[in-house]
Design a protein around this motif. Structure first.
Motif, short mmCIF file in Angstrom:
data_model
loop_
_atom_site.label_atom_id
_atom_site.label_comp_id
_atom_site.label_asym_id
_atom_site.label_seq_id
_atom_site.Cartn_x
_atom_site.Cartn_y
_atom_site.Cartn_z
N PHE A 125 -3.31 -0.52 -5.87
CA PHE A 125 -4.92 -0.16 -6.03
C PHE A 125 -4.96 0.04 -7.41
O PHE A 125 -5.24 1.45 -7.58
CB PHE A 125 -5.13 0.85 -5.08
CG PHE A 125 -4.70 0.69 -3.61
CD1 PHE A 125 -5.76 -0.21 -3.03
CD2 PHE A 125 -3.85 1.05 -2.95
CE1 PHE A 125 -5.45 -0.57 -1.45
CE2 PHE A 125 -3.55 1.04 -1.75
CZ PHE A 125 -4.27 0.08 -0.92
N PRO A 126 -4.78 -0.67 -8.30
CA PRO A 126 -4.67 -0.49 -9.82
C PRO A 126 -6.25 0.08 -10.17
O PRO A 126 -6.05 0.94 -11.16
CB PRO A 126 -4.32 -1.75 -10.38
CG PRO A 126 -4.86 -2.96 -9.48
CD PRO A 126 -4.71 -2.23 -8.24
N ASN A 127 -7.34 -0.17 -9.66
CA ASN A 127 -8.33 0.16 -10.06
C ASN A 127 -8.83 1.55 -9.47
O ASN A 127 -10.33 1.99 -9.44
CB ASN A 127 -9.58 -0.83 -9.74
CG ASN A 127 -9.28 -2.09 -10.67
OD1 ASN A 127 -8.89 -2.06 -11.99
ND2 ASN A 127 -9.51 -3.33 -10.14
N ARG A 128 -8.31 1.99 -8.57
CA ARG A 128 -8.40 3.25 -7.75
C ARG A 128 -7.61 4.58 -8.23
O ARG A 128 -6.42 4.23 -8.51
CB ARG A 128 -8.17 3.19 -6.25
CG ARG A 128 -9.31 2.07 -6.07
CD ARG A 128 -9.13 1.65 -4.51
NE ARG A 128 -9.29 2.61 -3.69
CZ ARG A 128 -9.46 2.35 -2.33
NH1 ARG A 128 -9.13 1.39 -1.75
NH2 ARG A 128 -9.91 3.52 -1.36
N GLU A 129 -8.07 5.90 -8.07
CA GLU A 129 -7.37 6.84 -8.64
C GLU A 129 -6.85 7.61 -7.20
O GLU A 129 -7.81 8.44 -6.96
CB GLU A 129 -8.15 7.83 -9.65
CG GLU A 129 -7.19 8.83 -10.08
CD GLU A 129 -8.20 9.97 -10.99
OE1 GLU A 129 -7.57 10.91 -11.35
OE2 GLU A 129 -9.50 9.67 -11.19
N ILE A 130 -5.56 7.15 -7.19
CA ILE A 130 -4.89 7.74 -5.88
C ILE A 130 -4.12 8.69 -6.35
O ILE A 130 -3.17 8.74 -7.16
CB ILE A 130 -4.36 6.45 -5.13
CG1 ILE A 130 -5.10 5.43 -4.78
CG2 ILE A 130 -3.62 7.24 -3.76
CD1 ILE A 130 -6.26 5.62 -3.93
N VAL A 131 -4.24 10.04 -5.69
CA VAL A 131 -3.45 11.07 -6.39
C VAL A 131 -2.19 11.53 -5.13
O VAL A 131 -2.75 11.59 -3.78
CB VAL A 131 -4.33 12.51 -6.53
CG1 VAL A 131 -3.47 13.71 -6.74
CG2 VAL A 131 -5.41 11.69 -7.51
N VAL A 132 -1.03 11.47 -5.47
CA VAL A 132 -0.08 12.10 -4.44
C VAL A 132 0.09 13.22 -4.99
O VAL A 132 0.43 13.54 -6.15
CB VAL A 132 1.01 11.13 -4.67
CG1 VAL A 132 2.30 11.63 -3.35
CG2 VAL A 132 0.85 9.54 -4.19
N SER A 133 0.16 14.40 -4.06
CA SER A 133 0.47 15.76 -4.62
C SER A 133 1.43 16.26 -3.82
O SER A 133 1.59 16.18 -2.45
CB SER A 133 -0.70 16.49 -4.12
OG SER A 133 -0.78 18.02 -4.52
N VAL A 134 2.43 17.06 -4.40
CA VAL A 134 3.54 17.82 -3.49
C VAL A 134 3.38 19.18 -3.98
O VAL A 134 3.27 19.55 -5.28
CB VAL A 134 4.99 17.14 -4.11
CG1 VAL A 134 6.12 18.09 -3.54
CG2 VAL A 134 5.12 15.92 -3.65
N PHE A 135 3.22 20.06 -2.95
CA PHE A 135 3.07 21.62 -3.37
C PHE A 135 3.67 22.41 -2.25
O PHE A 135 3.89 21.96 -1.21
CB PHE A 135 1.58 21.57 -3.23
CG PHE A 135 0.98 21.49 -2.03
CD1 PHE A 135 0.49 22.63 -0.98
CD2 PHE A 135 0.54 20.53 -1.71
CE1 PHE A 135 0.02 22.25 -0.17
CE2 PHE A 135 -0.34 19.92 -0.45
CZ PHE A 135 -0.37 21.00 0.31
#
Length: 149
Positions: A125-135
């Motif tokens: 998905f190069p045109n989308r801002e997908i965020v993976v968050s570890v917390f």
């Protein structure tokens, strides 16, 4: 990514083989091709889109989706964060060696998942801002989630 000594068993095999034992050797000894294929899906997870939400396929539940839509008042980011939320420890809660440095291993796994999931989503998905968050939560438990900004 992480130091080899995070896995005591690997280090024992490496020492016993005078340093000629690799991670590929370890995987070959400990797993089979079916498990390797499972890990391919684990590190490059399938996604689905439901009502415009970016969701991990293996975590999806229609019941939970309906609940989170209601709870979040249809806030897309909050729906995705909650639907895709997973406690890192729970990925491998059945086969755990409590004697080893489990906390360090869980942290390393979380960071590795973040890296590979981020790369996989950027690739697909190069045109989308997908965020993976570890917390970490206040109780010290490590979580991972995915959402689209």
């Amino acid at each position: 990514m992480f130091n080899d000594d995070i896995n005591g068993e690997f280090m024992e095999f490496k020492d016993a083989n005078e340093g000629k034992f690799t991670w590929w050797s370890y995987v070959n000894m400990k797993s089979d091709i079916k498990t390797a294929l499972g890990f391919a899906k684990f590190f490059y997870p399938d996604v689905i889109e439901a009502e415009g939400c970016f969701l991990l396929k293996d975590k999806f539940s229609e019941k939970n989706f309906d609940m989170w839509k209601k709870e979040s008042q249809n806030n897309k980011i909050n729906i995705e964060k909650m639907m895709n939320l997973y406690q890192v420890r729970d990925f491998f809660h059945i086969n755990v060696d409590q004697d080893e440095n489990l906390g360090e291993q869980i942290q390393a796994l979380g960071e590795v998942l973040k890296l590979f999931w981020s790369l996989s989503f950027k690739n697909r998905f190069p045109n989308r801002e997908i965020v993976v968050s570890v917390f970490k939560e206040e109780d010290g438990e490590l979580f991972i989630t995915v959402y689209e900004r």
